[in-house]
Scaffold this active site. Structure first.
Site, PDB file in Angstrom:
ATOM      1  CG  ASN A   1       0.014  -6.223   6.872  1.00 59.35           C
ATOM      2  OD1 ASN A   1      -0.794  -5.384   6.477  1.00 59.35           O
ATOM      3  ND2 ASN A   1       0.758  -6.014   7.953  1.00 59.35           N
TER       4      ASN A   1
ATOM      5  CD  GLN B   1      -1.141   0.074   3.736  1.00 61.66           C
ATOM      6  OE1 GLN B   1      -1.604  -1.016   4.068  1.00 61.66           O
ATOM      7  NE2 GLN B   1      -1.416   1.197   4.400  1.00 61.66           N
TER       8      GLN B   1
ATOM      9  CB  CYS C   1      -4.795  -0.938   5.432  1.00 58.87           C
ATOM     10  SG  CYS C   1      -5.750   0.023   6.634  1.00 58.87           S
TER      11      CYS C   1
ATOM     12  CG  HIS D   1      -3.638  -2.606   9.452  1.00 58.19           C
ATOM     13  ND1 HIS D   1      -3.410  -1.810   8.348  1.00 58.19           N
ATOM     14  CD2 HIS D   1      -2.900  -3.735   9.252  1.00 58.19           C
ATOM     15  CE1 HIS D   1      -2.569  -2.425   7.530  1.00 58.19           C
ATOM     16  NE2 HIS D   1      -2.252  -3.590   8.050  1.00 58.19           N
TER      17      HIS D   1
ATOM     18  CG  ASP E   1     -20.494  -6.934   8.267  1.00 58.39           C
ATOM     19  OD1 ASP E   1     -20.060  -7.015   7.109  1.00 58.39           O
ATOM     20  OD2 ASP E   1     -20.563  -5.870   8.898  1.00 58.39           O
TER      21      ASP E   1
END
Length: 379
Positions: free
Chosen positions: A333, A156, A162, A309, A256
């Protein structure tokens, strides 16, 4: 010119020197720069682990340079603090390893200002379509990376995007499961275009995965551009998505996962695929290098309000580290493959809701999506 006070050896030693910036020239090498300034008795106060040679080696490893000698001295000081912390962590022989990685010359505040850009979910997302657990037996481990549905780790850069990388990561996997083809979607499309979705989002200034999914359904016919067409710049720009194509994805909504439920998160991971998740990426994340990260008292938080994050959950497993058996989540990540374990973190799954991993988990729903596919699992 006024003299400037700079702390060199980290907070633990509280050693300071008085430096006159006018005496430092840009032609002095890093060795001479620091060694000359640390001459005499003060130089003997450097610990064996915080040396000029180590700093120079780190700079060479990551091809780091600074615009001025004064800036280099400041960065050396921060690097020394990081090195102190890393050394203290590693002598504890815990299940994880810290390192002076390419972020070692940044303070925690500096790092968080660009690396972490996810907003907490918030009450405005209370009415959501929820994942329903299958309540079935789950395998002891699963790693979606072995099924050709997870792209290589991306970067990124210095943009708080993120959340876009997290959303795109799960979209890419869902698309691969449905179409048996792994392609790279555009994070920049989301950075530039996702705005005014329940007050979200702000490009490099932060966002939320739920808002990204909602936006693509409402404003882009459920699609996203390809990375090859809408390339990542790491900066805020003007939205360039064109509804007449080429757009791919076929998102019709998103689900979700019950907040705080590791069991539901694991169920979704097995039966749906990689999941967009939010975490509290504290200072330990900045210096993480390997092993299974187990949050301590001063570690990351599971408080939903502290989530900052966005990452992607791609599996879970078990192994022994320093002679201790550990169960862990596998997290992808977006800080490049030079961070962590080739861009991944193993996070202790025996700690309930570690780093808030199950607080803000979601995934896109694609038209006629095929969940499960030919995944390889360990019984």
């Amino acid at each position: 010119m006024a003299l400037k006070t700079i702390t060199y050896f980290g907070a633990s030693s509280l050693t300071k020197m008085i430096i006159n910036p006018s005496t430092i020239t840009s032609t002095i090498t890093s060795v001479a720069l620091v060694a000359n300034m640390l001459s005499g008795a003060a130089a003997t106060l450097l610990s064996p682990d915080v040396t000029v040679e180590r700093f120079i080696s780190w700079k060479n490893r990551y091809n780091v340079s600074y615009p001025t000698p004064t800036e280099e001295l400041v960065r050396f000081n921060i690097w020394a603090d990081t090195n102190d912390y890393v050394t203290l962590r590693n002598v504890q022989h815990s299940s994880w390893v810290a390192d002076t990685n390419r972020f070692a010359d940044q303070t925690a505040d500096e790092f968080n200002s660009w690396a972490n850009g996810m907003f907490p979910l918030g009450a405005k997302y209370a009415d959501r379509d929820m994942h329903v657990s299958t309540n079935t037996h789950l395998p002891s481990s699963i790693d979606w990376r072995t099924n050709n549905v997870v792209n290589p780790v991306k970067n990124q850069a210095q943009c708080g995007s993120c959340w876009a990388f997290s959303a795109i990561g799960s979209l890419e996997s869902q698309y691969a499961l449905k179409n048996k083809k792994l392609i790279s979607f555009s994070e920049q499309d989301l950075v530039d275009c996702v705005q005014n979705v329940d007050g979200c989002c702000y490009g490099c200034g932060g966002g939320l995965m739920d808002a990204a999914f909602t936006y693509m359904v409402q404003s882009q016919n459920g699609n996203d551009d390809l990375e090859s067409v809408y390339k990542y710049t790491g900066m805020d720009g003007t939205c360039q998505f064109k509804n007449d194509g080429p757009g791919y994805g076929g998102i019709i909504g998103h689900k979700d996962i019950v907040a705080g439920s590791d069991a539901d998160l694991k169920d979704a991971l097995v039966h749906v695929g990689p999941i967009s998740i939010g975490v509290d990426a504290n200072y330990d994340w900045q210096v993480y290098s390997g092993g299974v990260y187990t949050p301590g008292e001063d570690g990351c938080s599971s408080d939903p309000s502290q989530m900052d994050h966005g990452v992607v959950l791609v599996g879970y497993g078990h192994d022994s580290f320093n002679g201790v058996k550990k169960n862990y989540w596998i997290i992808r990540n977006s800080w490049d493959k030079t961070w962590g374990i080739d861009g991944y973190m193993y996070l202790d799954s025996d700690v309930d809701n570690a780093c808030g991993i199950s607080n803000s988990a979601s995934y896109p729903v694609l038209a006629d999506v095929t969940t499960g596919g030919n995944m390889k699992m360990e019984a």
